[in-house]
Scaffold this active site. Structure first.
Site, PDB file in Angstrom:
ATOM      1  N   HIS A  33       0.878  -1.164  -0.012  1.00 24.69           N
ATOM      2  CA  HIS A  33       0.032  -0.078   0.118  1.00 24.69           C
ATOM      3  C   HIS A  33       0.854   1.415  -0.180  1.00 24.69           C
ATOM      4  O   HIS A  33       0.677   2.291  -0.570  1.00 24.69           O
ATOM      5  CB  HIS A  33      -0.858   0.059   1.160  1.00 24.69           C
ATOM      6  CG  HIS A  33      -1.921  -0.904   1.356  1.00 24.69           C
ATOM      7  ND1 HIS A  33      -2.036  -2.017   2.321  1.00 24.69           N
ATOM      8  CD2 HIS A  33      -2.761  -1.323   0.459  1.00 24.69           C
ATOM      9  CE1 HIS A  33      -3.140  -2.740   2.216  1.00 24.69           C
ATOM     10  NE2 HIS A  33      -3.520  -2.671   1.023  1.00 24.69           N
ATOM     11  N   LYS A  39     -19.214  -4.382  11.566  1.00 26.86           N
ATOM     12  CA  LYS A  39     -18.379  -5.451  11.373  1.00 26.86           C
ATOM     13  C   LYS A  39     -17.076  -4.952  11.897  1.00 26.86           C
ATOM     14  O   LYS A  39     -16.673  -3.966  11.467  1.00 26.86           O
ATOM     15  CB  LYS A  39     -18.158  -5.733   9.968  1.00 26.86           C
ATOM     16  CG  LYS A  39     -18.405  -7.216   9.583  1.00 26.86           C
ATOM     17  CD  LYS A  39     -18.311  -7.676   8.310  1.00 26.86           C
ATOM     18  CE  LYS A  39     -17.468  -7.194   7.519  1.00 26.86           C
ATOM     19  NZ  LYS A  39     -17.673  -7.574   6.039  1.00 26.86           N
ATOM     20  N   ARG A  43      -2.178  -6.076  -8.287  1.00 29.17           N
ATOM     21  CA  ARG A  43      -1.236  -7.007  -8.237  1.00 29.17           C
ATOM     22  C   ARG A  43      -1.208  -8.212  -9.331  1.00 29.17           C
ATOM     23  O   ARG A  43      -0.347  -8.439  -9.706  1.00 29.17           O
ATOM     24  CB  ARG A  43      -1.508  -7.715  -6.853  1.00 29.17           C
ATOM     25  CG  ARG A  43      -0.850  -6.812  -5.632  1.00 29.17           C
ATOM     26  CD  ARG A  43      -1.396  -7.384  -4.316  1.00 29.17           C
ATOM     27  NE  ARG A  43      -2.731  -7.378  -4.308  1.00 29.17           N
ATOM     28  CZ  ARG A  43      -3.566  -7.528  -3.340  1.00 29.17           C
ATOM     29  NH1 ARG A  43      -3.070  -8.051  -2.146  1.00 29.17           N
ATOM     30  NH2 ARG A  43      -5.027  -7.273  -3.482  1.00 29.17           N
ATOM     31  N   SER A 102      -3.090  -7.674   3.078  1.00 23.80           N
ATOM     32  CA  SER A 102      -3.405  -7.522   4.217  1.00 23.80           C
ATOM     33  C   SER A 102      -3.834  -8.976   4.869  1.00 23.80           C
ATOM     34  O   SER A 102      -3.550  -9.378   6.167  1.00 23.80           O
ATOM     35  CB  SER A 102      -4.548  -6.406   4.493  1.00 23.80           C
ATOM     36  OG  SER A 102      -3.936  -5.378   4.153  1.00 23.80           O
TER      37      SER A 102
HETATM   38  P1  ADP Z   1      -9.814  -3.692   0.010  1.00 25.85           P
HETATM   39  O1  ADP Z   1     -10.550  -4.149   1.220  1.00 25.85           O
HETATM   40  O2  ADP Z   1     -10.810  -2.409  -0.931  1.00 25.85           O
HETATM   41  O3  ADP Z   1      -9.510  -4.761  -1.064  1.00 25.85           O
HETATM   42  P2  ADP Z   1      -7.000  -3.363   0.621  1.00 25.85           P
HETATM   43  O4  ADP Z   1      -6.946  -2.600   1.887  1.00 25.85           O
HETATM   44  O5  ADP Z   1      -7.067  -4.697   0.669  1.00 25.85           O
HETATM   45  O6  ADP Z   1      -8.524  -2.918   0.436  1.00 25.85           O
HETATM   46  O7  ADP Z   1      -6.401  -2.775  -0.503  1.00 25.85           O
HETATM   47  C1  ADP Z   1      -6.522  -1.427  -0.857  1.00 25.85           C
HETATM   48  C2  ADP Z   1      -5.927  -1.370  -2.431  1.00 25.85           C
HETATM   49  O8  ADP Z   1      -4.417  -1.647  -2.261  1.00 25.85           O
HETATM   50  C3  ADP Z   1      -6.447  -2.089  -3.515  1.00 25.85           C
HETATM   51  O9  ADP Z   1      -6.632  -1.593  -4.699  1.00 25.85           O
HETATM   52  C4  ADP Z   1      -5.360  -3.265  -3.509  1.00 25.85           C
HETATM   53  O10 ADP Z   1      -5.459  -3.779  -4.899  1.00 25.85           O
HETATM   54  C5  ADP Z   1      -4.115  -2.492  -3.346  1.00 25.85           C
HETATM   55  N1  ADP Z   1      -3.293  -3.302  -2.798  1.00 25.85           N
HETATM   56  C6  ADP Z   1      -3.128  -4.243  -1.879  1.00 25.85           C
HETATM   57  N2  ADP Z   1      -2.221  -4.817  -1.350  1.00 25.85           N
HETATM   58  C7  ADP Z   1      -1.119  -4.321  -2.720  1.00 25.85           C
HETATM   59  C8  ADP Z   1       0.205  -4.819  -2.862  1.00 25.85           C
HETATM   60  N3  ADP Z   1       0.747  -5.456  -2.189  1.00 25.85           N
HETATM   61  N4  ADP Z   1       0.696  -4.143  -3.928  1.00 25.85           N
HETATM   62  C9  ADP Z   1      -0.166  -3.096  -4.674  1.00 25.85           C
HETATM   63  N5  ADP Z   1      -1.170  -2.805  -4.168  1.00 25.85           N
HETATM   64  C10 ADP Z   1      -1.897  -3.417  -3.218  1.00 25.85           C
END
Ligand code: ADP
Length: 154
Positions: free
Chosen positions: A18, A42, A91, A129
């Protein structure tokens, strides 16, 4: 007009993946709002306040980065903040399919809104995450996958 982007997500927790997406987007926008979406029915793995304070700390020296929280439709939050851009990271092909549907749906709801995608750096492409939470849950060391400002032991 100021170019404002929203980077929405659960960020439970915020990872180095992120962080990299936000840092690479800094030159593209006047302001980026890292927006933690939550659902009051939630609770997440980490408390919302903790997730927010971690991200504030990570970007404390970056004047164009703001951290906020919102509940409900992301497009409504964009309108409220006068943001015309949504920032997302990609990704994998699976991410692409999922993101494509959301971006096209958002465009139907709010025609002025553009979703901007940044491809993950290869070294971050396996980080999510969800996986970080699993490592923590089973007592592993997840510190490599989160920015140094995040102390997962606290
Ligand atoms: P959501 O719950 O909306 O999926 P996330 O917190 O998992 O939110 O992710 C937010 C954004 O960051 C999304 O666009 C996701 O694809 C991107 N993202 C998550 N992990 C990575 C990573 N390792 N590299 C690049 N982008 C990422």
């Amino acid at each position: 007009m100021e170019k404002i982007a929203i980077f929405p997500g659960s960020f439970d927790p915020f990872t180095v993946g992120h962080e990299s997406i936000v840092r690479r987007a800094i030159p593209l926008f006047d302001q980026i709002i890292v927006a933690i979406g939550y659902n009051s029915a939630k609770s997440g793995y980490f408390p919302l306040e903790k997730r927010k304070n971690w991200i504030i700390d990570i970007f404390k020296n970056d004047v164009s980065i703001v951290v906020d929280t919102y509940e409900g439709l992301t497009t409504n939050f964009c309108k409220l903040k006068n943001a015309k851009y949504l920032l997302r990271g990609l990704r994998t092909a699976a991410d692409f399919e999922y993101e494509r549907a959301i971006a096209q749906m958002n465009k139907m709801i709010e025609t002025e809104l553009e979703t901007v995608f940044i491809l993950t750096a290869p070294e971050h492409s396996f980080i999510s995450s969800t996986i970080v939470r699993e490592v923590i849950r089973y007592g592993g060391d997840a510190s490599k996958f989160v920015p140094k400002e995040i102390d997962l032991t606290l």
